[in-house]
Design an enzyme around this catalytic site. Structure first.
Site, PDB file in Angstrom:
ATOM      1  N   TYR A 144       9.558   9.733  -0.868  1.00 27.31           N
ATOM      2  CA  TYR A 144       9.055   9.241   0.421  1.00 27.31           C
ATOM      3  C   TYR A 144       7.756   8.704   0.340  1.00 27.31           C
ATOM      4  CZ  TYR A 144       6.982  10.499   5.042  1.00 27.31           C
ATOM      5  OH  TYR A 144       6.593  10.383   6.376  1.00 27.31           O
ATOM      6  N   ASP A 239       2.568   5.046  -6.137  1.00 31.22           N
ATOM      7  CA  ASP A 239       2.225   6.123  -5.048  1.00 31.22           C
ATOM      8  C   ASP A 239       1.805   7.427  -5.480  1.00 31.22           C
ATOM      9  OD1 ASP A 239       2.020   7.840  -2.727  1.00 31.22           O
ATOM     10  OD2 ASP A 239       4.009   7.358  -1.747  1.00 31.22           O
ATOM     11  N   LYS A 267      -4.541  12.342   0.486  1.00 30.51           N
ATOM     12  CA  LYS A 267      -4.696  13.736   0.359  1.00 30.51           C
ATOM     13  C   LYS A 267      -5.733  14.418  -0.445  1.00 30.51           C
ATOM     14  CE  LYS A 267       0.415  14.595   0.746  1.00 30.51           C
ATOM     15  NZ  LYS A 267       0.435  15.117   1.728  1.00 30.51           N
TER      16      LYS A 267
END
Length: 427
Positions: A144, A239, A267
């Site tokens: 994802y 990613d 994050k």
């Protein structure tokens, strides 16, 4: 356990917010109970609106590597907030954070701050297409990368088909430019690259997957991707929204000693505030406006509060001993859980890396999306409820990572192991 206030808030939220939540997994749909509303957090703990205390392994889905409300981060934020919260202009803080990021991620010769991991990935994909002049991208099933239109696709019938939309609202004609293959399957990648020569702009991958649960790359997989990209003049995009600053100071690319062409971060880089970043080789990033013709902008990019939280978090992560401690905690907890499962006859496959892991309720090793999907999700739901009753707060999905912070104590870990032991007896 009393959850009356959470239930009332959820019922009220349903009248105003789709599904009563602002991000789908928070709805607890995979568990079958109303979600818990959190009121405050400190260290390794969170407290819900009913006053229940939990040991937290969600960690805001990864950013809280220091623990919640770390005194250093809170003090830094209190110091700068009096100067204003947003200027829409350059600040010294964004230069300072960029300097720290570039030092830890040498592959990011130029980088741009944004406001989320999703925005970072969307922008990196656009840059890859702008730089190469190609339209297609290749991603891996179960990875994802945010909710961008290019990336919310699943595999068709077989590894060498076009992607099809995995969400309403995405034109099929747009999604067909996204190709999907199984994670850890180099041959499938080679087949697609050969099938579409000079048409693939980039291969994007979570070098350590965190979004179908934790899944590690098999030996040679990332190196193989790098070689394929070099041979086909394709950009390799890592990613590292989850793995950046968590598995090592320089992320998975430091751990595996592979430099991608573009990197996406999020994050931890914001210390719990909304931040993302993307960057890579100078020649590629010089395509970004105002230097080049790839347009990307953001009103809150480089926000001073977010930059401050990121700077302070990275300052507190400078020591290599931090990651040794995270590794020790991760191993201690997962070994304890594994032993309990074995004693109770519960079949588990546990995948782990520094500071994150997943318990898959399956006997088979989990190496890709197909093997992850073989997990017993009903059993996980029962396990989740039992753990919550014992004061342990987990990600409400079988296909997510548990996150350990520096604030988790040996007492927290032992309590969690005991809770697992009790839960395994009941599920």
């Amino acid at each position: 356990m009393n959850r009356r206030k959470s239930i009332r808030l959820y019922q009220k939220a349903l009248d105003m917010i789709p599904g009563g939540v602002n991000s789908p997994v928070r709805a607890f749909k995979a568990i079958g109970i109303p979600p818990t509303f959190i009121e405050r957090a400190k260290g390794s703990k969170v407290w819900d609106v009913d006053g229940n205390e939990y040991i937290d392994y969600v960690g805001s889905w990864g950013p809280m590597i220091l623990g919640h409300a770390h005194p250093g981060v809170v003090a830094a934020l209190n110091k700068v907030i009096v100067n204003g919260t947003s200027f829409g202009a350059p600040t010294p803080l964004e230069v300072e954070l960029a300097t720290r990021v570039k030092r830890l991620f040498p592959s990011m010769e130029l980088l741009r701050m944004v406001s989320s991991g999703t925005e970072a990935v969307m922008s990196a994909i656009r840059v890859a297409r702008g730089y190469t002049g190609r339209e297609k991208i290749l991603k891996f099933e179960g990875c994802y990368h945010g909710h961008g239109d290019s990336l919310l696709v699943k595999a068709g019938s077989g590894a060498t088909t076009f992607g099809v939309p995995d969400s309403l609202g995405i034109p099929a004609d747009f999604a067909r430019h996204t190709l999907t293959v199984p994670f850890n399957d180099l041959q499938a990648v080679k087949t697609l690259v050969e099938q579409y020569p000079a048409k693939i702009a980039c291969i994007i991958v979570e070098p350590i997957v965190g979004n179908m649960g934790v899944v590690l790359p098999e030996a040679g997989f990332l190196e193989g991707l790098k070689h394929i990209c070099q041979q086909g003049r394709i950009l390799l995009v890592f990613d590292e929204v989850i793995t950046g600053f968590r598995v090592a100071p320089g992320g998975a690319q430091e751990l595996y000693r592979i430099q991608p062409d573009l990197t996406c971060l999020g994050k931890i880089i914001g210390g719990g505030l909304p931040v993302g970043a993307y960057g890579g080789k100078r020649a590629v990033m010089e395509k970004v406006a105002p230097l080049g013709g790839v347009y990307q902008a953001g009103t809150l990019s480089g926000n001073p509060l977010a930059m401050t939280a990121g700077i302070e978090t990275l300052n507190l992560l400078k020591s290599r001993m931090v990651y040794q401690e995270l590794e020790r905690k991760t191993s201690y907890l997962t070994e304890g859980i594994s032993n309990c499962a074995g004693e109770k006859g519960v079949s588990l496959s546990i995948n782990k890396t520094t500071g994150m892991f997943t318990l898959f309720f399956t006997e088979r090793p989990v190496i890709d999306y197909e093997t992850a999907k073989m997990s017993d999700t009903s059993r996980f739901a029962r396990f989740f409820i039992e753990m919550m009753e014992q004061g342990v707060y987990l990600p409400p999905s079988q296909f997510e990572a548990w996150f350990i912070s520096l604030a988790h104590t040996r007492k927290d870990l032992d309590r969690t192991i005991d809770a697992c032991d009790s839960a395994f007896q009941k599920i």
